[in-house]
Design an enzyme around this catalytic site. Sequence first.
Site, PDB file in Angstrom:
ATOM      1  N   THR A 111      12.007 -34.127   4.255  1.00  0.00           N
ATOM      2  CA  THR A 111      10.556 -33.967   4.347  1.00  0.00           C
ATOM      3  C   THR A 111      10.054 -32.837   3.459  1.00  0.00           C
ATOM      4  O   THR A 111       8.980 -32.937   2.852  1.00  0.00           O
ATOM      5  CB  THR A 111      10.152 -33.664   5.806  1.00  0.00           C
ATOM      6  OG1 THR A 111      10.583 -34.743   6.636  1.00  0.00           O
ATOM      7  CG2 THR A 111       8.657 -33.480   5.947  1.00  0.00           C
ATOM      8  N   CYS A 381      15.152 -38.550  13.397  1.00  0.00           N
ATOM      9  CA  CYS A 381      15.177 -39.005  11.999  1.00  0.00           C
ATOM     10  C   CYS A 381      15.576 -37.894  11.044  1.00  0.00           C
ATOM     11  O   CYS A 381      15.614 -38.093   9.831  1.00  0.00           O
ATOM     12  CB  CYS A 381      13.817 -39.585  11.595  1.00  0.00           C
ATOM     13  SG  CYS A 381      13.647 -41.341  11.983  1.00  0.00           S
ATOM     14  N   PHE A 382      15.819 -36.683  11.575  1.00  0.00           N
ATOM     15  CA  PHE A 382      16.408 -35.573  10.798  1.00  0.00           C
ATOM     16  C   PHE A 382      15.540 -35.166   9.608  1.00  0.00           C
ATOM     17  O   PHE A 382      16.051 -34.797   8.553  1.00  0.00           O
ATOM     18  CB  PHE A 382      17.817 -35.949  10.325  1.00  0.00           C
ATOM     19  CG  PHE A 382      18.583 -36.716  11.351  1.00  0.00           C
ATOM     20  CD1 PHE A 382      19.039 -36.099  12.499  1.00  0.00           C
ATOM     21  CD2 PHE A 382      18.802 -38.079  11.217  1.00  0.00           C
ATOM     22  CE1 PHE A 382      19.702 -36.815  13.482  1.00  0.00           C
ATOM     23  CE2 PHE A 382      19.463 -38.801  12.180  1.00  0.00           C
ATOM     24  CZ  PHE A 382      19.920 -38.173  13.325  1.00  0.00           C
ATOM     25  N   CYS A 383      14.220 -35.281   9.777  1.00  0.00           N
ATOM     26  CA  CYS A 383      13.281 -34.930   8.698  1.00  0.00           C
ATOM     27  C   CYS A 383      13.571 -35.719   7.428  1.00  0.00           C
ATOM     28  O   CYS A 383      13.459 -35.191   6.319  1.00  0.00           O
ATOM     29  CB  CYS A 383      13.318 -33.428   8.415  1.00  0.00           C
ATOM     30  SG  CYS A 383      12.755 -32.418   9.794  1.00  0.00           S
ATOM     31  N   ASN A 384      13.964 -36.972   7.581  1.00  0.00           N
ATOM     32  CA  ASN A 384      14.223 -37.843   6.432  1.00  0.00           C
ATOM     33  C   ASN A 384      13.730 -39.242   6.779  1.00  0.00           C
ATOM     34  O   ASN A 384      14.501 -40.142   7.093  1.00  0.00           O
ATOM     35  CB  ASN A 384      15.714 -37.857   6.091  1.00  0.00           C
ATOM     36  CG  ASN A 384      16.000 -38.549   4.761  1.00  0.00           C
ATOM     37  OD1 ASN A 384      15.255 -39.427   4.325  1.00  0.00           O
ATOM     38  ND2 ASN A 384      17.091 -38.164   4.114  1.00  0.00           N
TER      39      ASN A 384
END
Length: 763
Positions: A111, A381-384
């Site tokens: 992100t 979503c692990f900033c992705n």
Amino acid sequence: MKLTLYKCENISSMLSPDSCWLKMHFTQDLLNQTMCNPHSHNPSSRLTHDTVEHVRYRILQHFNTTPDEYSVIFTSGSTAALKLVAESFPWRPPTAAEPASQFCYLTDNHTSVVGIRGVISALGVVSLPVSPEEIEARAKDVDQSEGSSCQTPHLFCYPAQSNFSGRKYPLGYVRGIQARQLYPACDSKGRWFVLLDAASFASCSPLDLQEHSANFVPFSFYKMFGFPTGLGALLVRNDTAALLRKTYFGGGTAAAYLAGDNYYVPASNMSSRFEDGTVSFLDIIALNHSFDSLHTLTGGMDKIQLHTFGLTRYTYMLLSSLCHGNGQPVAQIYSDSEFENPSTQGAILNFNLMDCHGQMIGYSQVDKLASLFNIHLRTGCFCNTGACQLFLGITNQVVKSNLQAGHVCGDNIDLVDGRPTGSVRVSFGYMSTFQDCQNFLNFVADCFVEKPVKVDQDKLDRLKSNTSSKGSSQCLLTMLTNGKPDHIDEREHASTDLVVNQRGGKAITKDAKSHEKAQTLTNIYIYPIKSCAAFEVTDWPVGALGLLHDRGWMVVNGNRVCLNQKREPRLCLIHPQIYLPSNTLLLQASGMNAICVPLKNHSEPPQSHRVCQNMVCGDRVETVDCGDEAASWLSEFLGQPCRLIRQSPDFSRDMKKGHEKEVSSTALSLVNEAQYLIVNRASVDLLQRHITNRYSITCYYCLRPLDTQTLISRFRANLVISGKEPFEEDDWSHLIIGNTHFQVRIAGKLCLISVCDNMSQGV
């Protein structure tokens, strides 16, 4: 079970985690030397300055480069480093002679990279997302002299390693983009610069900047060492530095400036020019010891890469081959490879678990159970978002619809209409061991696999084709079942004809089946103080927030953080009781004199602690302090500063709807998720039998397993129902007790219910 692990068998002995190493040497450093602001010239300042400069050199040495080629700019982390590039890159709007700058980024980016769009949106710069397949598929030969006069700067950003799947992208992309040989550079004239996001990659892999000379390399030190936190860096190629533009100037960044005139000359040194104010010099000095401990314990990044890849491949092979008793796979793994090579796959394993019917198990359920086994996972979503959408098949419209349904990044809504909104990620570091892998696999087998455990033999044989070992599937079964096969879960034989009542009440199934079986409400419990002992009653009024005064109070520590039994186990020894006629809450505990707290504060407490804000399950709630007497009693019993607080009567907190569209807006007390929690004795009986069988097979010398009543108390339910079949409550949609109607939703194997009408009948 012997597997090929790239000859890293001996590193585990080298990695005996000497947790005192870094702390001891860093502490000794601070005790022996005085450190202070490096922007001065006194002896301690010069010592600090010289130490910081030495650390810069060690960082460059770690990435096989020198101060002649790169500069180190310290930041608060990778995100701050990316923001610095976004704000200082020489973006150009379109002109009559030349095109606008382009910001191009791989869709499999963090992100913080995609967020650069926010800086350039008003500058007339083109944003171009690029899928991983396009880079080489759309590459073409370009005459290097073509467009050589165009000086428009463009920036291409990609991760050396995906933080979602662990996929390693070719480092050769750096030169390919710079030389305009790869897409999108081959389609656009101008000067192309490359930002290589090394935050995930640098933790377990060696990066050679002599060979792969990216213009910008952001990374974070806590991902590499664990300590120090809040510190990162941006490596900038010196031949690129002159292009960067900086508007704000802080302390230490100016060669000269005038306060009364618009005159400013930046510092000539690249690092000094971009490090506004005083750097975090004590954390930077700690890096000296971080590098020492890494090399002393491991022998270098090449060995770390082999070791962590070996752990990841081992876990991947076993998890991807694991099956339920009916042959259904246990895990859906999100990866572009089968973990054949450490040059293409990092130490990350991303997956979702599935039940024996092929239905996804929400990542929040996996995370909560893992924490009970002291296994620390990352979920979501692990900033992705780009990679998450790709692997989970989530369309742009679904993302928007999920937001409308209440799901936002970082929450616990893990399934919407049965489809996952995120996944589970296991990441390995240089301190990880094979025992960690086995503990994790045993956890999955114990908690999520329908017995007997099975293995996809064909897949396992293919994955271990580089080894000559035989009987690996049997070894896997032995490891996961401790040598004894578990019995098949009796739940698959349970009836699905689900109709329940209590004192003439009934439960209505989703299919609205009409036949009924008599059931009984056997116990009613309220929990006046969150995480404290239960108070059993035979009848009790229903209020607007559930059972009257249930979870109306909670205990907070000196920092106003809510205490639960995980943080403070002694909470379970506090026995609160409600006396409605006298309007009091009685607190009792062994060795303490009982005290009474009014259910409502008639006298206003001191203004300093009258009203405060607290967090409950991610929700901000307004609370009122219950006074010094209760605070002193709790502090004495728990041995730490504590206060008793209750939810403000003027505050309203609503139940999260998530994907349960049929649940109307429901007001909550300080409960976690819903007004009531219900358990079925038949389900707990089945669980107790499984526990007893497992103890008798695997733990002859262990303590006796819990009896059914004690096990029921562990679930901290409000309503205990004597059902006919185990887990029949999974299919209830409504429940009627007396004249009160409830809606039912499932959380794991527990029923959460809420009142559907405004009745306040006694239950």
